[in-house]
Design an enzyme around this catalytic site. Sequence first.
Site, mmCIF file in Angstrom:
data_model
loop_
_atom_site.group_PDB
_atom_site.id
_atom_site.type_symbol
_atom_site.label_atom_id
_atom_site.label_comp_id
_atom_site.label_asym_id
_atom_site.label_seq_id
_atom_site.Cartn_x
_atom_site.Cartn_y
_atom_site.Cartn_z
ATOM 1 N N ASP A 279 0.870 -1.169 0.000
ATOM 2 C CA ASP A 279 0.000 0.000 0.000
ATOM 3 C C ASP A 279 0.916 1.231 0.000
ATOM 4 O O ASP A 279 2.120 1.133 0.291
ATOM 5 C CB ASP A 279 -0.949 -0.004 1.199
ATOM 6 C CG ASP A 279 -2.180 0.878 0.952
ATOM 7 O OD1 ASP A 279 -2.119 1.748 0.058
ATOM 8 O OD2 ASP A 279 -3.187 0.700 1.651
HETATM 9 C C1 BGC Z 1 -5.176 3.099 0.093
HETATM 10 C C2 BGC Z 1 -5.216 2.098 -1.041
HETATM 11 C C3 BGC Z 1 -5.053 2.808 -2.351
HETATM 12 C C4 BGC Z 1 -3.756 3.582 -2.332
HETATM 13 C C5 BGC Z 1 -3.464 4.332 -3.605
HETATM 14 C C6 BGC Z 1 -3.970 4.010 0.012
HETATM 15 O O1 BGC Z 1 -4.088 5.048 0.900
HETATM 16 O O2 BGC Z 1 -5.168 2.413 1.323
HETATM 17 O O3 BGC Z 1 -6.408 1.373 -1.013
HETATM 18 O O4 BGC Z 1 -5.078 1.877 -3.399
HETATM 19 O O5 BGC Z 1 -3.805 4.528 -1.285
HETATM 20 O O6 BGC Z 1 -4.332 5.387 -3.748
#
Ligand code: BGC
Length: 730
Positions: A279
């Site tokens: 993530d």
């Molecule tokens: C989220 C993810 C997301 C990523 C990219 C993170 O803050 O937890 O689900 O895909 O950001 O935007």
Amino acid sequence: MHATLMNQDLTLPRRTTALSLAFLATATLLVASAHAQTPVYLDPTQPLDTRVDDLLGRLTLAEKISLVHADSKFTTAAIPRLGLPRRWLSDGPHGVREDVGPDTWNPAGHTDDFSTAMPAGICLASTWNPDLGYSEGQAIGQEARKRGKDIMLGPGVNILRTPLCGRNFEYLGEDPLLSGTMAAGYVRGAQSQDIASCVKHFALNNQEYQRGSINVEVDERVLREIYLPAFHTVVTSGGVWAVMGAYNQFRGQHCCHNDYLLNTILKGEWGFRGLVMSDWSGVHDTRQAVLNGLDLEMGTDRKYDDFYLANPYLTGLQSGVYPMAGLDDKVRRNLRVLIATHVLDPDRPSGSLNTAAHQTIARRVAEEGIVLLKNENHALPLDLRTIKTIALIGENATRLHAHGGDSSGIKAFYEVDPLDGIVKRAGTRVNVIYSEGYRKGGDAALADRAVAAARAADVVIYLGGLNHDKGFDCEGADRTDMKLPCGQDKLIQQITAANPHTIVVLEGTMVEMGAWLDQVPALLQAWYPGMEGGNALARVLFGDVNPSGKLPATFPKQLSDTPAFAFGPSAYPGVNGTVTYAEGLLVGYRWYDAKNIAPQFPFGFGLSYTTFAYTHFKLVPTADGVTAQFDLQNTGPVAGAEVAQLYVQPEKPGVPRPLRELKGFQKVYLSPGETRTLTIPLTRSAFAYYSPDQKSWVAEQGAYKLLVGGSSRDLPLSAEYQLTETTQVK
Ligand code: BGC
């Protein structure tokens, strides 16, 4: 379907797009001039892993490193020398997110980054229709291709453990079987378009509170029976190509580099051959990232060359601290996804955006996902022939949601709000009066005007609930209670006192309703229904569509009834950085059943404008288990769909088990009077629990009740089934 390529080395078909042709041309010029024939990695007739190995063998160390970390917010570097384009990743999961700047979360300001906004994940789950999940995934895959994306960041399958989790709206509810089945359908659809899906957040990301650091302690059996099965289904039967690690820690190690989750379970036991990405900013340590199963680092708050898997990794490789074979495995996984999704092949689909078909899918998911929770004396559907004035009350009648919630927000081509949808459907014969009623920081005058409007109308449609403001249904924070905000409880009471013919429609996730539920004749749960939501809602309200959604999560009467709440702060939101899942297996309906707590609305519940009868239950033995067979009849006056649910209840289990668990379901459409014989097959695994001692699933001999019906608390059919021997099952 490429899902079948996961664990096989098959020949891939030829495909073309303008983009890949350009890269192919470059690569062919550069490489073929040296070799005088198409290099193996560019030859679509070659088996996947042969192509991967060939390409791997051509990469320099620096090029390999460039493939395991980002070079902007949502890309990894191109390798033009070999014709490898930049890889583009995008959120997910409700459509293709608007573009952000290369190094910032601020919107890029593009004018070509709109997309179809599908309903939120929890609405998709409420359809209990995996074919619709496939269609939604397919449409998003087509839009991703058109927008030039390669990996789509979704679906999210974290289990709804507490109603307070800020991202429950994005996920697929409280049950592992339902979540996994819906997500696998979605992934197969998306990946049919030559993009990779990325299921997230692996694992145990069940709260937003302290999400980047909270350490989850959960016992092995609970991990295996509740929190991992949806991921397992998406990996094995969905064939997903990418998995995103979660922000939180599990047993003291961050999930983006958690050796047990990634190496032992995902790649070892499940045989996952795709790539694991972090993530955004979920990586904290080079050594762990290198050794514990991460293949692609995204979003770290540093210069790209300083990412944990960039220069620090390179230095360690060069000095012999880390083995080259480890890097090759990571690169192989990245290349496998690239090649399997035909990025280097001639005729990759070019995709399409905002087609009539995509709009229809968005509307259908909303229509099938809206849940009718109460309908006394046939208050719904509304009959436009007898209504002269409708008072439409509530901020959510005009509030747009598609862009909200944070990373899952979509810059929609358009969004039909409930006011638009209702006015359009009601036509010119009916007078629709809109009154806002409530708003953050609103005053008594707002409520007074709404009450006056209610008094003057034949019928009131109240549009309230939550929204995507921080602290409600939004990433990065949890709710602090389950109450309706902005004085809505009182407002609904005042409105129903002024006009008892009040239909309540709630958007958002679950809230406490005790203050007014008895006073309203009808209640619809509309979640976040996407850009066609207003049309879908109007079609349900006025009877063009017969509702068929069923709750994918229990609606408790009050927060204090919920399992995570019952064990105090150490069980939620955590104490000293650790949250302990003390309720164990008793998540969602498993808890309310075990503790005999009456929910407001049970898991699997949802009404229809027609009625259904379940009869003629029969168990038919099969080679590997048993098939439940029964008749389902539409006994009412209109066509409609029912979700038949099959629960398994061990009679005298040798280990503690939930009272009963969902093990199969089927959604069927029936004309008035029509009867269909349905069959739901169960293999031995439907009877199994996970034994940490045996490190295996065990189907224990003994008696089991098989129960069938229209919700977890309405199971008119029941029969006993005997397992004659105890066996380990996969
Ligand atoms: C989220 C993810 C997301 C990523 C990219 C993170 O803050 O937890 O689900 O895909 O950001 O935007």
